[in-house]
Write a protein that holds these residues in place. Structure first.
Motif, PDB file in Angstrom:
ATOM      1  N   UNK A   1      44.033 -19.421 -13.247  1.00 44.11           N
ATOM      2  CA  UNK A   1      42.730 -20.003 -12.961  1.00 44.11           C
ATOM      3  C   UNK A   1      42.933 -21.494 -12.681  1.00 44.11           C
ATOM      4  N   UNK A   2      42.470 -21.933 -11.512  1.00 43.50           N
ATOM      5  CA  UNK A   2      42.572 -23.333 -11.103  1.00 43.50           C
ATOM      6  C   UNK A   2      41.220 -23.752 -10.533  1.00 43.50           C
ATOM      7  N   UNK A   3      40.715 -24.887 -10.989  1.00 43.41           N
ATOM      8  CA  UNK A   3      39.447 -25.432 -10.490  1.00 43.41           C
ATOM      9  C   UNK A   3      38.328 -24.398 -10.481  1.00 43.41           C
ATOM     10  N   UNK A   4      38.244 -23.597 -11.535  1.00 42.35           N
ATOM     11  CA  UNK A   4      37.168 -22.617 -11.659  1.00 42.35           C
ATOM     12  C   UNK A   4      37.310 -21.403 -10.777  1.00 42.35           C
ATOM     13  N   UNK A   5      38.521 -21.186 -10.210  1.00 44.13           N
ATOM     14  CA  UNK A   5      38.765 -20.007  -9.359  1.00 44.13           C
ATOM     15  C   UNK A   5      39.932 -19.217  -9.933  1.00 44.13           C
ATOM     16  N   UNK A   6      39.804 -17.903  -9.853  1.00 47.58           N
ATOM     17  CA  UNK A   6      40.868 -16.997 -10.260  1.00 47.58           C
ATOM     18  C   UNK A   6      41.632 -16.582  -9.011  1.00 47.58           C
ATOM     19  N   UNK A   7      42.957 -16.753  -9.029  1.00 48.71           N
ATOM     20  CA  UNK A   7      43.805 -16.391  -7.903  1.00 48.71           C
ATOM     21  C   UNK A   7      44.673 -15.209  -8.306  1.00 48.71           C
ATOM     22  N   UNK A   8      44.812 -14.232  -7.403  1.00 43.80           N
ATOM     23  CA  UNK A   8      45.657 -13.084  -7.691  1.00 43.80           C
ATOM     24  C   UNK A   8      46.136 -12.450  -6.389  1.00 43.80           C
ATOM     25  N   UNK A   9      47.177 -11.629  -6.519  1.00 43.49           N
ATOM     26  CA  UNK A   9      47.733 -10.887  -5.389  1.00 43.49           C
ATOM     27  C   UNK A   9      47.200  -9.462  -5.475  1.00 43.49           C
ATOM     28  N   UNK A  16      41.101 -15.062  -4.003  1.00 42.53           N
ATOM     29  CA  UNK A  16      40.547 -15.935  -5.035  1.00 42.53           C
ATOM     30  C   UNK A  16      39.048 -15.713  -5.092  1.00 42.53           C
ATOM     31  N   UNK A  17      38.483 -15.894  -6.276  1.00 40.30           N
ATOM     32  CA  UNK A  17      37.034 -15.891  -6.394  1.00 40.30           C
ATOM     33  C   UNK A  17      36.628 -16.827  -7.510  1.00 40.30           C
ATOM     34  N   UNK A  18      35.408 -17.372  -7.373  1.00 40.14           N
ATOM     35  CA  UNK A  18      34.950 -18.279  -8.416  1.00 40.14           C
ATOM     36  C   UNK A  18      34.543 -17.453  -9.636  1.00 40.14           C
ATOM     37  N   UNK A  19      34.593 -18.066 -10.779  1.00 37.35           N
ATOM     38  CA  UNK A  19      34.359 -17.346 -12.025  1.00 37.35           C
ATOM     39  C   UNK A  19      32.909 -16.918 -12.184  1.00 37.35           C
ATOM     40  N   UNK A  20      32.019 -17.418 -11.329  1.00 39.47           N
ATOM     41  CA  UNK A  20      30.630 -16.955 -11.326  1.00 39.47           C
ATOM     42  C   UNK A  20      30.471 -15.696 -10.491  1.00 39.47           C
ATOM     43  N   UNK A  48      51.275 -22.034  -9.995  1.00 37.64           N
ATOM     44  CA  UNK A  48      49.996 -22.692  -9.754  1.00 37.64           C
ATOM     45  C   UNK A  48      50.012 -23.960 -10.585  1.00 37.64           C
ATOM     46  N   UNK A  49      49.996 -25.111  -9.903  1.00 40.29           N
ATOM     47  CA  UNK A  49      50.085 -26.384 -10.617  1.00 40.29           C
ATOM     48  C   UNK A  49      49.519 -27.497  -9.744  1.00 40.29           C
ATOM     49  N   UNK A  50      48.817 -28.445 -10.370  1.00 38.25           N
ATOM     50  CA  UNK A  50      48.301 -29.622  -9.667  1.00 38.25           C
ATOM     51  C   UNK A  50      47.536 -29.252  -8.400  1.00 38.25           C
ATOM     52  N   UNK A  51      46.625 -28.288  -8.513  1.00 34.34           N
ATOM     53  CA  UNK A  51      45.787 -27.836  -7.393  1.00 34.34           C
ATOM     54  C   UNK A  51      46.582 -27.193  -6.259  1.00 34.34           C
ATOM     55  N   UNK A  52      47.823 -26.817  -6.509  1.00 32.98           N
ATOM     56  CA  UNK A  52      48.653 -26.178  -5.496  1.00 32.98           C
ATOM     57  C   UNK A  52      49.085 -24.792  -5.967  1.00 32.98           C
ATOM     58  N   UNK A  53      49.020 -23.822  -5.055  1.00 32.96           N
ATOM     59  CA  UNK A  53      49.526 -22.479  -5.321  1.00 32.96           C
ATOM     60  C   UNK A  53      50.765 -22.303  -4.469  1.00 32.96           C
ATOM     61  N   UNK A  54      51.874 -21.925  -5.074  1.00 30.75           N
ATOM     62  CA  UNK A  54      53.093 -21.634  -4.312  1.00 30.75           C
ATOM     63  C   UNK A  54      53.241 -20.117  -4.241  1.00 30.75           C
ATOM     64  N   UNK A  67      52.801 -23.434   0.203  1.00 29.41           N
ATOM     65  CA  UNK A  67      51.925 -24.044  -0.788  1.00 29.41           C
ATOM     66  C   UNK A  67      50.522 -24.034  -0.196  1.00 29.41           C
ATOM     67  N   UNK A  68      49.531 -23.661  -1.008  1.00 29.75           N
ATOM     68  CA  UNK A  68      48.139 -23.681  -0.573  1.00 29.75           C
ATOM     69  C   UNK A  68      47.377 -24.620  -1.500  1.00 29.75           C
ATOM     70  N   UNK A  69      46.716 -25.613  -0.924  1.00 31.94           N
ATOM     71  CA  UNK A  69      45.914 -26.550  -1.705  1.00 31.94           C
ATOM     72  C   UNK A  69      44.614 -25.845  -2.091  1.00 31.94           C
ATOM     73  N   UNK A  70      44.328 -25.770  -3.388  1.00 26.97           N
ATOM     74  CA  UNK A  70      43.143 -25.044  -3.852  1.00 26.97           C
ATOM     75  C   UNK A  70      41.846 -25.793  -3.553  1.00 26.97           C
ATOM     76  N   UNK A  71      41.925 -27.080  -3.258  1.00 26.28           N
ATOM     77  CA  UNK A  71      40.714 -27.847  -2.953  1.00 26.28           C
ATOM     78  C   UNK A  71      40.375 -27.803  -1.466  1.00 26.28           C
TER      79      UNK A  71
END
Length: 167
Positions: A1-9, A16-20, A48-54, A67-71
């Protein structure tokens, strides 16, 4: 979970989807792989670190690390011709598939925080024959899988065309 979003394969998609539960996003892996062909390999979530997903896209004996920037949702190619495994640290160890051959396996390290990339080892494949793991040079490792640093050693597994042989 990064910035209120859950990321998965899921299957061959990074989702990704927001927790709401209001906003779900799918990342176009075909776009990352090659705009002219359909991706038919596997996806590994590396870090997943520092708003980046590798992530690592792997098909056959080759791969690419992105790398994907989550913002901003911007994708950046970290390393072409590389296969890696998930890591909890800033150091992402990978097999450099462009440099690997029947004679040697090349291992590199990309630091996710500093963006420094360096070759750390070139391993002569004769050691596999000397250990009697592979019966002939035709069975030298061709398929690379897990790689991680453990204390002061790099641990990895790779397979030959004969799937019974594992290092």
């Amino acid at each position: 979970i990064v910035n209120g979003r859950l990321y998965y394969i899921s299957s061959l998609e990074l989702v990704s989807f927001d927790l709401n539960g209001k906003d779900k996003k799918y990342y176009d892996i075909d776009k990352l792989w090659d705009e002219d062909s359909k991706f038919d390999g596997s996806i590994t979530l590396l870090n997943i670190k520092n708003n980046q997903i590798a992530i690592n896209l792997k098909t056959g004996n080759d791969g690419m690390i992105y790398s994907i920037d989550t913002l901003t949702q911007k994708e950046t190619l970290i390393k072409k011709h590389a296969i890696s495994g998930a890591t909890l640290s800033d150091e992402l160890y990978y097999f450099d598939t462009a440099m690997c051959s029947a004679d040697h396996i090349v291992i590199g390290c990309y630091n996710l925080s500093t963006m420094n990339d360096k070759e750390i080892a070139s391993i002569n494949t004769d050691i596999f024959l000397e250990e009697l793991v592979y019966p002939s040079s035709e069975d030298i490792p061709q398929d690379y899988w897990c790689i991680e640093r453990l204390n002061d050693s790099i641990c990895f597994s790779c397979f030959s065309n004969n799937k019974d042989n594992i290092m």
